[in-house]
Motif scaffolding. Structure first.
Motif, PDB file in Angstrom:
ATOM      1  N   THR A   1     -15.384 -32.086   7.649  1.00 52.00           N
ATOM      2  CA  THR A   1     -14.695 -32.997   8.562  1.00 52.00           C
ATOM      3  C   THR A   1     -15.334 -32.944   9.941  1.00 52.00           C
ATOM      4  OG1 THR A   1     -12.623 -32.730   7.359  1.00 52.00           O
ATOM      5  CG2 THR A   1     -12.463 -33.577   9.606  1.00 52.00           C
ATOM      6  N   SER A   2     -15.652 -31.737  10.395  1.00 48.40           N
ATOM      7  CA  SER A   2     -16.307 -31.583  11.687  1.00 48.40           C
ATOM      8  C   SER A   2     -17.639 -32.334  11.698  1.00 48.40           C
ATOM      9  CB  SER A   2     -16.524 -30.104  12.007  1.00 48.40           C
ATOM     10  OG  SER A   2     -17.247 -29.956  13.205  1.00 48.40           O
ATOM     11  N   LYS A   3     -18.423 -32.150  10.659  1.00 49.43           N
ATOM     12  CA  LYS A   3     -19.730 -32.813  10.584  1.00 49.43           C
ATOM     13  C   LYS A   3     -19.587 -34.329  10.557  1.00 49.43           C
ATOM     14  CE  LYS A   3     -22.234 -29.142   8.209  1.00 49.43           C
ATOM     15  NZ  LYS A   3     -22.907 -28.755   6.947  1.00 49.43           N
ATOM     16  N   SER A   4     -18.678 -34.820   9.732  1.00 53.23           N
ATOM     17  CA  SER A   4     -18.540 -36.266   9.622  1.00 53.23           C
ATOM     18  C   SER A   4     -17.973 -36.866  10.912  1.00 53.23           C
ATOM     19  CB  SER A   4     -17.688 -36.647   8.415  1.00 53.23           C
ATOM     20  OG  SER A   4     -16.406 -36.095   8.507  1.00 53.23           O
ATOM     21  N   GLN A   5     -17.040 -36.168  11.546  1.00 50.50           N
ATOM     22  CA  GLN A   5     -16.501 -36.640  12.822  1.00 50.50           C
ATOM     23  C   GLN A   5     -17.603 -36.668  13.882  1.00 50.50           C
ATOM     24  OE1 GLN A   5     -13.000 -37.440  14.079  1.00 50.50           O
ATOM     25  NE2 GLN A   5     -13.371 -38.210  12.015  1.00 50.50           N
ATOM     26  N   TYR A   6     -18.446 -35.644  13.893  1.00 55.71           N
ATOM     27  CA  TYR A   6     -19.553 -35.596  14.846  1.00 55.71           C
ATOM     28  C   TYR A   6     -20.501 -36.778  14.628  1.00 55.71           C
ATOM     29  CZ  TYR A   6     -23.975 -34.427  16.953  1.00 55.71           C
ATOM     30  OH  TYR A   6     -25.137 -34.490  17.652  1.00 55.71           O
ATOM     31  N   HIS A   7     -20.849 -37.045  13.371  1.00 56.29           N
ATOM     32  CA  HIS A   7     -21.769 -38.152  13.094  1.00 56.29           C
ATOM     33  C   HIS A   7     -21.151 -39.498  13.458  1.00 56.29           C
ATOM     34  CE1 HIS A   7     -25.053 -35.879  11.458  1.00 56.29           C
ATOM     35  NE2 HIS A   7     -24.205 -35.189  10.722  1.00 56.29           N
ATOM     36  N   ARG A   8     -19.867 -39.647  13.188  1.00 55.16           N
ATOM     37  CA  ARG A   8     -19.199 -40.895  13.568  1.00 55.16           C
ATOM     38  C   ARG A   8     -19.133 -41.026  15.086  1.00 55.16           C
ATOM     39  NH1 ARG A   8     -14.589 -42.938   9.647  1.00 55.16           N
ATOM     40  NH2 ARG A   8     -14.886 -44.628  11.105  1.00 55.16           N
ATOM     41  N   ALA A   9     -18.838 -39.904  15.763  1.00 52.31           N
ATOM     42  CA  ALA A   9     -18.772 -39.924  17.229  1.00 52.31           C
ATOM     43  C   ALA A   9     -20.133 -40.272  17.814  1.00 52.31           C
ATOM     44  CB  ALA A   9     -18.284 -38.573  17.757  1.00 52.31           C
ATOM     45  N   LYS A  10     -21.179 -39.672  17.250  1.00 46.88           N
ATOM     46  CA  LYS A  10     -22.537 -39.934  17.726  1.00 46.88           C
ATOM     47  C   LYS A  10     -22.913 -41.399  17.516  1.00 46.88           C
ATOM     48  CE  LYS A  10     -26.209 -38.248  15.599  1.00 46.88           C
ATOM     49  NZ  LYS A  10     -27.224 -37.347  15.057  1.00 46.88           N
ATOM     50  N   LYS A  11     -22.552 -41.949  16.364  1.00 44.22           N
ATOM     51  CA  LYS A  11     -22.839 -43.356  16.081  1.00 44.22           C
ATOM     52  C   LYS A  11     -22.084 -44.253  17.064  1.00 44.22           C
ATOM     53  CE  LYS A  11     -22.690 -46.808  12.444  1.00 44.22           C
ATOM     54  NZ  LYS A  11     -22.282 -47.125  11.083  1.00 44.22           N
ATOM     55  N   LYS A  12     -20.821 -43.956  17.285  1.00 43.52           N
ATOM     56  CA  LYS A  12     -20.011 -44.742  18.219  1.00 43.52           C
ATOM     57  C   LYS A  12     -20.576 -44.628  19.638  1.00 43.52           C
ATOM     58  CE  LYS A  12     -16.296 -47.108  19.342  1.00 43.52           C
ATOM     59  NZ  LYS A  12     -16.209 -48.513  19.027  1.00 43.52           N
TER      60      LYS A  12
END
Length: 181
Positions: free
Chosen positions: A162-173
């Motif tokens: 979850t941390s990894k996916s949230q980070y990648h989504r945050a980075k994309k946003k």
């Protein structure tokens, strides 16, 4: 860091453990600015950051006996500050993580990462501030505070994935936001 600095801090810590108020103030003075910056990055509101900071130092001095020099005093204190900041956000009912592990799949597009974008620090700060609170928390913990995803998972009580996916989504946003700034 020189041995003299390490000795001075160790001496300050040991005297603070004994309850020496003047020494505790010296230790406080050494770390207050850096820890305030951590609070501000996490909670955003100056008055709240000041409250979290004071609560963190009170907790640190109460728990000083448990400090065993397994890390630097600064990193030990920073962990307290971050945990207090997160607890503050939770108490204000600000969402930290709202997406479950399997709700999406993220494709890593290296071509997007290679784009050369001329960014300055103020633009990046504005971009991070415009992210949803949960994304800001992940970005701050990972990029700014230097925690890895295992540590973030422990701090926030979430899975590493979850941390990894949230980070990648945050980075994309954040990348999308930065193109508009």
């Amino acid at each position: 860091m020189s041995n003299a600095i390490l000795f001075t801090h160790k001496d300050l810590i040991e005297r603070s453990k004994q309850g020496d108020a003047k020494t505790q103030y010296k230790l406080y003075a050494l770390y207050v600015d850096a820890m305030f910056n951590v609070c501000m990055r996490m909670v955003k509101i100056r008055e709240d950051a000041e409250d979290v900071l004071q609560e963190s130092f009170i907790e640190a001095f109460k728990k000083l006996e448990s400090f065993r020099y397994e890390s630097t005093f600064g990193s030990w204190l920073k962990r307290i500050v971050i945990n207090r900041s997160i607890n503050h956000l939770k108490s204000k009912k600000m969402p930290l993580i709202a997406i479950e592990d399997n709700d999406y799949w993220i494709q890593n597009n290296d071509e997007e990462n290679k784009e050369n974008i001329d960014l300055d620090i103020s633009k990046i700060k504005r971009g991070i501030e415009s992210l949803p609170q949960g994304y800001q928390t992940i970005i701050n913990l990972y990029l700014i505070e230097g925690y890895d995803h295992v540590e973030i998972g422990e701090i926030l009580g979430i899975n590493v994935s979850t941390s990894k996916s949230q980070y990648h989504r945050a980075k994309k946003k954040l990348t999308e936001i930065m193109q508009d700034i």
